[in-house]
Design a protein around this motif. Structure first.
Motif, mmCIF file in Angstrom:
data_model
loop_
_atom_site.group_PDB
_atom_site.id
_atom_site.type_symbol
_atom_site.label_atom_id
_atom_site.label_comp_id
_atom_site.label_asym_id
_atom_site.label_seq_id
_atom_site.Cartn_x
_atom_site.Cartn_y
_atom_site.Cartn_z
ATOM 1 N N ASP A 154 0.859 -1.183 0.000
ATOM 2 C CA ASP A 154 0.000 0.000 0.000
ATOM 3 C C ASP A 154 0.895 1.233 0.000
ATOM 4 O O ASP A 154 1.582 1.504 0.988
ATOM 5 C CB ASP A 154 -0.903 -0.016 1.239
ATOM 6 C CG ASP A 154 -1.740 1.244 1.368
ATOM 7 O OD1 ASP A 154 -1.804 2.026 0.392
ATOM 8 O OD2 ASP A 154 -2.314 1.456 2.451
ATOM 9 N N PHE A 155 0.907 1.987 -1.109
ATOM 10 C CA PHE A 155 1.828 3.116 -1.177
ATOM 11 C C PHE A 155 1.499 4.199 -0.156
ATOM 12 O O PHE A 155 2.387 4.937 0.284
ATOM 13 C CB PHE A 155 1.892 3.689 -2.600
ATOM 14 C CG PHE A 155 0.707 4.501 -3.042
ATOM 15 C CD1 PHE A 155 0.583 5.842 -2.681
ATOM 16 C CD2 PHE A 155 -0.260 3.943 -3.864
ATOM 17 C CE1 PHE A 155 -0.496 6.605 -3.115
ATOM 18 C CE2 PHE A 155 -1.338 4.699 -4.301
ATOM 19 C CZ PHE A 155 -1.469 6.034 -3.915
ATOM 20 N N VAL A 156 0.252 4.295 0.261
ATOM 21 C CA VAL A 156 -0.115 5.301 1.263
ATOM 22 C C VAL A 156 0.629 5.019 2.566
ATOM 23 O O VAL A 156 1.238 5.923 3.169
ATOM 24 C CB VAL A 156 -1.640 5.308 1.499
ATOM 25 C CG1 VAL A 156 -1.987 6.251 2.662
ATOM 26 C CG2 VAL A 156 -2.369 5.737 0.232
ATOM 27 N N ALA A 157 0.610 3.771 3.003
ATOM 28 C CA ALA A 157 1.294 3.402 4.243
ATOM 29 C C ALA A 157 2.801 3.589 4.117
ATOM 30 O O ALA A 157 3.463 4.064 5.053
ATOM 31 C CB ALA A 157 0.970 1.955 4.605
ATOM 32 N N VAL A 158 3.348 3.238 2.953
ATOM 33 C CA VAL A 158 4.789 3.372 2.749
ATOM 34 C C VAL A 158 5.203 4.843 2.795
ATOM 35 O O VAL A 158 6.207 5.200 3.426
ATOM 36 C CB VAL A 158 5.206 2.736 1.409
ATOM 37 C CG1 VAL A 158 6.677 3.030 1.112
ATOM 38 C CG2 VAL A 158 4.976 1.229 1.431
ATOM 39 N N VAL A 159 4.439 5.713 2.139
ATOM 40 C CA VAL A 159 4.767 7.140 2.134
ATOM 41 C C VAL A 159 4.698 7.709 3.544
ATOM 42 O O VAL A 159 5.588 8.468 3.971
ATOM 43 C CB VAL A 159 3.818 7.910 1.189
ATOM 44 C CG1 VAL A 159 3.972 9.423 1.376
ATOM 45 C CG2 VAL A 159 4.090 7.533 -0.263
ATOM 46 N N LYS A 160 3.668 7.366 4.276
ATOM 47 C CA LYS A 160 3.534 7.884 5.643
ATOM 48 C C LYS A 160 4.684 7.425 6.525
ATOM 49 O O LYS A 160 5.238 8.209 7.315
ATOM 50 C CB LYS A 160 2.188 7.457 6.227
ATOM 51 C CG LYS A 160 0.995 8.189 5.632
ATOM 52 C CD LYS A 160 -0.307 7.762 6.291
ATOM 53 C CE LYS A 160 -1.482 8.567 5.757
ATOM 54 N NZ LYS A 160 -2.758 8.153 6.394
ATOM 55 N N GLU A 161 5.061 6.160 6.383
ATOM 56 C CA GLU A 161 6.162 5.648 7.192
ATOM 57 C C GLU A 161 7.481 6.312 6.804
ATOM 58 O O GLU A 161 8.284 6.688 7.675
ATOM 59 C CB GLU A 161 6.280 4.131 7.027
ATOM 60 C CG GLU A 161 7.403 3.516 7.865
ATOM 61 C CD GLU A 161 7.498 2.010 7.704
ATOM 62 O OE1 GLU A 161 8.420 1.412 8.308
ATOM 63 O OE2 GLU A 161 6.664 1.423 6.973
ATOM 64 N N ALA A 162 7.708 6.491 5.506
ATOM 65 C CA ALA A 162 8.972 7.057 5.041
ATOM 66 C C ALA A 162 9.125 8.532 5.406
ATOM 67 O O ALA A 162 10.251 9.038 5.502
ATOM 68 C CB ALA A 162 9.090 6.886 3.529
ATOM 69 N N THR A 163 8.002 9.209 5.608
ATOM 70 C CA THR A 163 8.050 10.649 5.899
ATOM 71 C C THR A 163 7.682 10.963 7.346
ATOM 72 O O THR A 163 7.407 12.130 7.677
ATOM 73 C CB THR A 163 7.087 11.411 4.964
ATOM 74 O OG1 THR A 163 5.744 10.931 5.166
ATOM 75 C CG2 THR A 163 7.476 11.227 3.504
ATOM 76 N N ARG A 190 -6.076 7.822 -3.759
ATOM 77 C CA ARG A 190 -5.295 7.405 -2.606
ATOM 78 C C ARG A 190 -4.152 8.385 -2.310
ATOM 79 O O ARG A 190 -3.702 8.475 -1.164
ATOM 80 C CB ARG A 190 -4.767 5.989 -2.812
ATOM 81 C CG ARG A 190 -5.908 4.954 -2.868
ATOM 82 C CD ARG A 190 -5.418 3.531 -2.747
ATOM 83 N NE ARG A 190 -4.638 3.287 -1.536
ATOM 84 C CZ ARG A 190 -5.135 3.202 -0.310
ATOM 85 N NH1 ARG A 190 -6.438 3.386 -0.093
ATOM 86 N NH2 ARG A 190 -4.343 2.951 0.718
ATOM 87 N N SER A 191 -3.701 9.099 -3.316
ATOM 88 C CA SER A 191 -2.657 10.099 -3.079
ATOM 89 C C SER A 191 -3.142 11.204 -2.148
ATOM 90 O O SER A 191 -2.350 11.790 -1.395
ATOM 91 C CB SER A 191 -2.194 10.710 -4.404
ATOM 92 O OG SER A 191 -1.514 9.759 -5.194
ATOM 93 N N THR A 192 -4.417 11.499 -2.188
ATOM 94 C CA THR A 192 -4.948 12.539 -1.298
ATOM 95 C C THR A 192 -4.854 12.129 0.163
ATOM 96 O O THR A 192 -4.947 12.974 1.055
ATOM 97 C CB THR A 192 -6.418 12.863 -1.637
ATOM 98 O OG1 THR A 192 -7.242 11.724 -1.391
ATOM 99 C CG2 THR A 192 -6.561 13.302 -3.089
ATOM 100 N N LYS A 193 -4.637 10.833 0.406
ATOM 101 C CA LYS A 193 -4.522 10.343 1.781
ATOM 102 C C LYS A 193 -3.094 10.413 2.312
ATOM 103 O O LYS A 193 -2.854 10.168 3.494
ATOM 104 C CB LYS A 193 -5.037 8.903 1.871
ATOM 105 C CG LYS A 193 -6.494 8.733 1.445
ATOM 106 C CD LYS A 193 -6.957 7.305 1.589
ATOM 107 C CE LYS A 193 -8.390 7.142 1.114
ATOM 108 N NZ LYS A 193 -9.343 7.993 1.870
ATOM 109 N N CYS A 194 -2.141 10.734 1.428
ATOM 110 C CA CYS A 194 -0.748 10.799 1.883
ATOM 111 C C CYS A 194 -0.030 12.031 1.352
ATOM 112 O O CYS A 194 1.200 12.044 1.273
ATOM 113 C CB CYS A 194 0.015 9.529 1.512
ATOM 114 S SG CYS A 194 0.138 9.204 -0.245
#
Length: 329
Positions: free
Chosen positions: A200-209, A228-232
């Motif tokens: 899930d790219f949303v979870a990955v982006v949140k974790e990475a940032t 889904r981009s609007t969520k991260c």
């Protein structure tokens, strides 16, 4: 000369026909170029299907950009690069597109092909990298140290954004579909690659940032990728809408943009040729510099003969390719 033409719109593999036609002559302000290489773009498939915003009269030759050699000039044809023998890159002038042995183009719009790139790479530079340059720098004002999320990061448009993001000093997270494309995105320089089939790219982006989200989202896909981009997306983040290769045009929830304080930026690069052609040339100068320094180089994965053009356009339409497919007449 040989030229692919669409006599009736439909799927590229069925709609495109390789015809023998007269070599065109340049009119006033035009240049005739011998096509050295023609890049395959998703809009070529949309043209074949009759779905593109520009609908040339039938029959027409698809192929929206090329690298070529000027062999003749029409009356009054002028421009910094408009001279016989010049190796140039340029958008095509529909209905006479690039999937042919010769093409007529607007003389004032040709640009010098970067010496650091071969014909196929030069043909793949213009639209994709100009779109990336204007999207990231003019529209999103990407800053060093920011996080850039790129969808379809191993595709033609996305791969350009990955390289340009790295050249700008951003941390780049690429989203792809499949292990092969994940490797390609990593090789392009993406700091982190997400295979959307497995993560899930949303979870990955949140974790990475650390929960902050991506400062800039570069989206040529639309559909679920946009939603889904609007969520991260980060506070004061910018989502650059480049296209809709998913086939689904999202309907943005503007109340969400208001509450989360992010911007939605549309990008139609072709309009800059009309409204600010000077900026297009300035961007080309910068892209030429970056190519000479080795910071950018189009990912050309296949170099194909002219008779393979219809199949190439179909495969790009089907999302079955990585990087760029280039036709060499």
């Amino acid at each position: 000369m040989k030229a692919w033409r669409v006599h009736q719109t439909g799927q590229p593999r069925e709609a495109m026909r390789l015809d023998e036609v007269p070599t065109p002559a340049p009119g006033p302000g035009e240049a005739l170029v011998r096509v050295l290489a023609a890049n395959v773009n998703f809009p070529d498939a949309m043209l074949c299907r009759g779905e593109y915003q520009i609908k040339p009269p039938l029959p027409f030759t698809p192929g929206v950009e090329l690298c070529g050699e000027i062999v003749a000039l029409g009356e009054g044809a002028t421009g910094p690069t408009a001279r016989i023998g010049a190796r140039v890159i340029t958008p095509a002038l529909l209905p006479g597109g690039a999937f042919a042995e010769y093409a007529v183009v607007t003389a004032g719009g040709v640009l010098p092909a970067p010496e650091a790139l071969d014909d196929a790479e030069a043909a793949a530079l213009h639209i994709g990298y100009q779109t990336g340059w204007f999207g990231l720098h003019r529209r999103a004002v990407l800053r060093p140290g920011e996080t850039l999320l790129v969808h379809a990061a191993a595709g033609g448009v996305g791969s350009a954004a990955v390289q340009l993001g790295k050249a700008a000093g951003a941390t780049v997270i690429g989203v792809v579909g499949g292990a092969g494309k994940a490797k390609a995105a990593a090789d392009l320089g993406a700091d982190l690659v997400v295979d959307r089939h497995r993560e899930d790219f949303v979870a990955v982006v949140k974790e990475a940032t650390a929960g902050r989200g991506a400062n800039v989202v570069y989206d040529p896909v639309g559909g679920d990728a946009y939603a889904r981009s609007t969520k991260c997306v980060a506070f004061e983040g910018r989502i650059v809408v480049v296209g809709f290769t998913s086939g689904t045009v999202p309907a943005p929830a503007l109340n969400h943009a208001l509450v989360k304080n992010y911007s939605i930026l549309g990008l139609h690069w072709g309009l800059y040729n009309t409204y600010d052609p000077v900026a297009v040339r300035q961007a080309h100068d910068e892209l030429t510099r970056l190519a000479a320094e080795g910071a950018i180089r189009p990912l050309v994965t296949e170099r194909l003969p002219l008779d393979a053009a219809a199949d190439a356009v179909q495969r790009v339409a089907d999302g079955a390719t990585t990087g760029r497919l280039v036709v060499l007449p």
